[in-house]
Write an enzyme that holds these catalytic residues in place. Structure first.
Site, PDB file in Angstrom:
ATOM      1  CB  CYS A   1      -1.016   0.092   1.347  1.00 39.44           C
ATOM      2  SG  CYS A   1      -1.811   1.650   1.283  1.00 39.44           S
TER       3      CYS A   1
ATOM      4  CE  LYS B   1      -3.441  -5.340  -4.773  1.00 39.67           C
ATOM      5  NZ  LYS B   1      -5.092  -5.008  -4.223  1.00 39.67           N
TER       6      LYS B   1
ATOM      7  CB  ILE C   1       0.630  -4.440 -10.172  1.00 37.73           C
ATOM      8  CG1 ILE C   1      -0.165  -3.611 -11.023  1.00 37.73           C
ATOM      9  CG2 ILE C   1       1.685  -4.952 -11.102  1.00 37.73           C
ATOM     10  CD1 ILE C   1       0.377  -2.631 -11.883  1.00 37.73           C
TER      11      ILE C   1
END
Lengths: 287, 259, 287, 259
Positions: C114, C149, C175
């Site tokens: 993130c 991720k 992605i």
């Protein structure tokens, strides 16, 4: 305002549309020590708000440039910079030396970020050691303005820029293309002969702006911003993010007169905002 | 010929199942000089899927009415958006672009065979008109999948005889253009060709076997259209050459096709 | 076909438009050990063929999820995965343990990428050591399917993926968003409260496809592809590039029913191309 | 109220210097139920600059004609593309979205002041109609920079009295809406407000000072419009809340504005 390497040919492709003297300068296309035929066709794929290319540095080599192109481009009433590419440090050095001998070329842009050629420079451009080795070697022999074009395909572009600065770069330009890929689902084949290629156009602007902002905070040398600029507003965004100048690339393909429109548009913006020197916009973003 | 960026206005439109004819008028200035086989780069702002201009060959130029005619196959987002343009749409084009077909000298009247496949018939109308005007004898050999593809025939008829083929036999001779008996008759002095690559290769092979002069028009994917981006290269006997600048028209002897 | 974390809420936002049982699964939004208010407004800027966001993992924390959300989502007739984020390895571990206790959650997606939170995971996701530390620690306590991720903001995503695989990941998804920036030239201010944000949407598809292709060649575990998918054709491109499954993200904002359309479109494609098992498309790109 | 994705057809259009009125008709099915203050998400495919839908408040619903009216300020690429739509354009919308204005109980007739600034007058027409139908007494206080901004007045007049202000004095009282003498008269029971934030803050301040009930409609930048992306949050007394889902209408007591 400069036109970006590889998007403006040798300038003559655009003289039907604009007066080159209206530009801050042009950067002629990637020149290598030896002639290169470039990659096989197909070399281009359109993408959402952008395009991929895999030209692969097609050019006739620096000697041909010196002999046949330079006499013409040296007559232009604008600055002419040469983008220099190579596969080895020695190639870069030899090519830079030959360009240095040309009076009317005030600067080179060192392309350490072409994603479309094996050994095409991107290997140098994605590590601090790699970029330091090329920039340092060219710096030893090249005594005019040395601009280094940075690859965006890195974890920390600020680190790469600092390495270029430490190795003697006079300025950095960014971003070169993002490595991308396009597939034809019906044919189940890649759309480029090289499978991957370089992404450019409006789609990359947010990434380019972010990287210019990061690099401008990290280095003291001037930052030249490019990546998706197609209007004066776009250009001003790059200046605000910290660029001292900008290049216009892919947008030249869509509107061959866009470069001059951007120049005029920046003038209008400055008038409208009562800005005397465009340079005062550099890094003037209010956080 | 100077290239120009110019705004035209869509004044007439005709639509077929696969294609659309767009007549674009210049309200202010005369159209730039242009030759058969050249093309224009059309800006299509009306779709998020069309970032680049669309290269479209010049179908016809009506100099008196200042009209540029484009015959467009509805094949992708860009061309479909063009087909959806309402009349009066302002259309921005760059032209004339590229290297045109080579016309015979006016002094010697020549028999010219103009071979078009699918939307490849587009550039042959203006070419046929110019040949006809100069006193040559153009003959059009036009092929398509079905009768739907054989369009603008009343226009072509004004400038020369028509020979038609369709793959499904719905019009003309059933089969590919190379199946047409006209190719078994007296050899033309020149063959001009435009169409899908397999069809052009077949025509080039015919010309090579007969030792005939033959020019073909390529449509490699391109970005700029003015020789700057080097994306649309064709492998020629002189190396990679830009289809947009040194083409789209090439003599078959310049190409490295397996023919 | 899964819906991507942060673009599908908790699923209930979409039940007016689609039947969740038509989906392969949903990944509910980034959940952290402690509640988070997220970043200040403005959090979004539209860009050419895409958008930037800087939500900053707004969520009520894992305990609230367990108590108030899980009872509802566990009733759905589809797989429900939870995206787990954190600032420290201990946070990730504690959060993963609490989710593990939930019977109806077969997998977590570990968000080490993130870009919108200081200490928001991206620091872990951009180095092999970083990703190995988080994945390894979570692996020790989490015994169901562990998807990781990946961040695209790296020099070599294949290296990062291999590090995740070596540390015990069962699959990787990629992605996450590209770090970008948007500026309002008239106001001379950034458009996001956080200055930079995560770029998603059609514009990133070429980069995402390339990365999926690189990663699929580098790892043996399944690769889940996402980034700009808005049609069955897009999804099939990812499968051909090497993805075993795909996620749909930003496109849900534009067409709330897009996920089901993609599922149907893939079925149509397989029928048209006489493909019996969708899985045969994975990596079937002809180079 | 169930949210729906539905195709409508542009059947009527009216244009002003700053704005355009679009009347969209549902040909097939009845329009979904919707309440004043709710909005729709409009897909604008015709421009490369509009990736996301455009949130537009419901100006009016003509249930008999199955028409949804949108009053759109031409402010960016998306709204300008909408203004350029030719009649018959197929328009894809998601609606109804968001939390509507709170209507008074029908049993007690209330005096309602509907304050709109600029394009913020859009949602007040449907609100005024609903209030009027329920027997309340809506009064419209509408402000703009100039007379150009005060549009659809003949529509508003059907449902209540008009009080107008313009900054340049070209219509109504010269000044901002807060300068209008109606605010010095008897206090309304409810104030409904929509417009630029400084104007809404000023109205909220007036309401707070007088201790009046007041709802405002926000227009934070949003992506999804359905509470999924969490981009359009407003800082409320309960923390970050989605304007698209828990708004766009908020009671001023929910907000953390400095009033």
């Amino acid at each position: 305002m400069l036109t970006a390497s590889g998007t403006f040919g040798y300038g003559r492709e655009y003289t039907d549309f604009i007066d080159l003297s209206d530009l801050g300068g042009i950067i002629v296309k990637g020149t290598t020590l030896h002639p290169r035929e470039g990659n096989a066709y197909p070399r281009m794929a359109e993408t959402p708000s952008g395009m991929l290319n895999a030209v692969g540095l097609q050019n006739k080599g620096v000697d041909y440039f010196v002999e046949h192109i330079y006499p013409e481009v040296s007559q232009y009433d604008t600055r002419v910079l040469v983008n220099v590419s190579g596969s080895t440090v020695d190639d870069y050095v030899a090519c830079a030396e030959k360009i240095q001998a040309l009076d009317k070329i005030p600067a080179i842009e060192l392309n350490v970020s072409c994603p479309n050629v094996k050994q095409g420079g991107m290997a140098f451009g994605v590590s601090c050691e790699g970029i330091a080795s090329v920039v340092g070697a060219v710096r030893k022999v090249y005594h005019k303005h040395l601009m280094v074009k940075l690859s965006p395909n890195v974890t920390s572009i600020a680190d790469i820029a600092m390495a270029a600065e430490a190795a003697g770069a006079d300025s950095v330009s960014l971003i070169n293309t993002l490595l991308g890929m396009s597939i034809d689902a019906e044919k189940r084949r890649p759309r480029l002969s090289t499978v991957t290629g370089g992404l450019s156009g409006a789609c990359v602007k947010p990434v380019a702006l972010r990287m210019v902002w990061q690099v401008a905070k990290a280095v003291k040398i001037p930052v030249i911003g490019l990546g998706g600029i197609s209007s004066a507003t776009d250009a001003i965004e790059f200046l605000l993010a910290g660029a001292s100048a900008v290049q216009i690339g892919t947008a030249n393909f869509i509107d061959p007169a866009v470069s001059v429109k951007v120049v005029r548009g920046i003038e209008d913006y400055c008038e409208r905002h009562h800005i005397e020197a465009v340079s005062s916009l550099t890094g003037a973003l209010e956080i | 010929m100077t290239k120009r960026i110019i705004d035209l206005r869509l004044v007439e439109k005709r639509e077929w199942p696969q294609a659309v004819l767009l007549k674009l008028r210049s309200d202010v200035e005369p159209l730039p000089e242009a030759a058969p086989g050249q093309f224009v780069q059309v800006r299509v702002d009306q779709s998020p899927a069309t970032y680049l201009r669309r290269p479209i060959s010049i179908h016809f130029i009506d100099r008196e009415r200042r009209e540029l005619w484009l015959l467009v196959r509805k094949v992708g987002a860009g061309t479909r958006a063009m087909a959806d343009w309402p009349l009066q749409t302002r259309v921005n084009v760059v032209f004339p672009l590229g290297h045109p077909y080579t016309l015979p000298k006016a002094s010697k009247k020549e028999r010219c065979l103009l071979v078009g496949g699918g939307i490849g018939l587009a550039p042959l109308l203006y070419l046929g008109k110019m040949l006809h005007e100069q006193g040559h004898h153009p003959m059009f050999l036009l092929g398509g999948r079905s009768a739907d593809d054989l369009i603008q025939l009343n226009e072509f008829e004004q400038y020369g005889e028509l020979c038609l083929t369709t793959e499904d036999g719905s019009a003309g001779i059933k089969g590919l253009v190379t199946a047409h008996p006209v190719l078994q008759g007296p050899s033309p002095d020149r063959i001009y060709c435009c169409g899908p690559k397999p069809m052009m290769v077949a025509v080039a092979r015919y010309a090579r076997q007969k030792g005939l002069w033959c020019e073909v028009s390529l449509e490699n994917t391109m970005a700029c259209g003015i020789g700057a981006c080097l994306c649309c290269v064709e492998d020629t006997v002189e190396g990679h050459r830009c289809v947009c600048q040194e083409g789209p028209v090439f003599n078959i002897n310049q190409l490295k096709w397996q023919i």
